[in-house]
Design a protein around this motif. Sequence first.
Motif, PDB file in Angstrom:
ATOM      1  N   THR A  32       3.190  -4.239  40.900  1.00 10.82           N
ATOM      2  CA  THR A  32       2.031  -3.549  41.444  1.00 10.82           C
ATOM      3  C   THR A  32       0.979  -4.577  41.830  1.00 10.82           C
ATOM      4  N   LEU A  33       0.197  -4.218  42.841  1.00 12.09           N
ATOM      5  CA  LEU A  33      -0.879  -5.080  43.316  1.00 12.09           C
ATOM      6  C   LEU A  33      -2.073  -4.202  43.595  1.00 12.09           C
TER       7      LEU A  33
ATOM      8  N   ILE B 202       4.888 -10.221  44.807  1.00 12.31           N
ATOM      9  CA  ILE B 202       4.303  -9.182  45.643  1.00 12.31           C
ATOM     10  C   ILE B 202       3.053  -9.737  46.309  1.00 12.31           C
ATOM     11  N   SER B 203       2.852  -9.379  47.557  1.00 12.16           N
ATOM     12  CA  SER B 203       1.659  -9.808  48.279  1.00 12.16           C
ATOM     13  C   SER B 203       1.294  -8.736  49.304  1.00 12.16           C
ATOM     14  N   ARG B 204       0.081  -8.823  49.805  1.00 15.95           N
ATOM     15  CA  ARG B 204      -0.368  -7.834  50.779  1.00 15.95           C
ATOM     16  C   ARG B 204      -1.316  -8.476  51.769  1.00 15.95           C
ATOM     17  N   ASP B 205      -1.402  -7.866  52.928  1.00 11.53           N
ATOM     18  CA  ASP B 205      -2.373  -8.258  53.939  1.00 11.53           C
ATOM     19  C   ASP B 205      -3.069  -6.972  54.370  1.00 11.53           C
ATOM     20  N   ASN B 206      -4.291  -6.792  53.942  1.00 13.17           N
ATOM     21  CA  ASN B 206      -5.003  -5.549  54.233  1.00 13.17           C
ATOM     22  C   ASN B 206      -5.313  -5.407  55.729  1.00 13.17           C
ATOM     23  N   ALA B 207      -5.443  -6.519  56.419  1.00 13.15           N
ATOM     24  CA  ALA B 207      -5.709  -6.453  57.860  1.00 13.15           C
ATOM     25  C   ALA B 207      -4.484  -5.939  58.621  1.00 13.15           C
ATOM     26  N   ARG B 208      -3.310  -6.153  58.050  1.00  6.21           N
ATOM     27  CA  ARG B 208      -2.068  -5.725  58.699  1.00  6.21           C
ATOM     28  C   ARG B 208      -1.459  -4.497  58.038  1.00  6.21           C
TER      29      ARG B 208
END
Length: 128
Positions: free
Chosen positions: A50-51, A70-76
Amino acid sequence: QVQLVESGGGLVQAGGSLRLSCAASGLTFGSYTMAWLRQAPGKKREAVATLSGTSGNIYYSRSAEGRFSISRDNARNTVWLEMNNLKPEDTSVYYCAATLANVGGMYPFPEDWEYDYWGQGTQVTVSS
């Protein structure tokens, strides 16, 4: 309409790597905790990672710790799961899910019913 669309699954040999992607639409992505869960045939679905969208805190299951990221890009509006040193026991359908539930050290993995949205799942098969 909210959609979570996973991609990147496939067949890989033990010791190999895969990168799963989950593209989200129709929600305020940055506000959501994003998670990867998996379910093997005949087994209960389990959380993998989870992130948090608010704190950025990350939590891994014991089986994922040290091998998955796990990683995320909120702009994408995208979240990824990088999986390394894959083992046959990692074979499962992997799901992306989103929840507004808070996660923390004492509560890193929400219950299934707490997730607001789910992807359709992507199959990962690890051969020995």
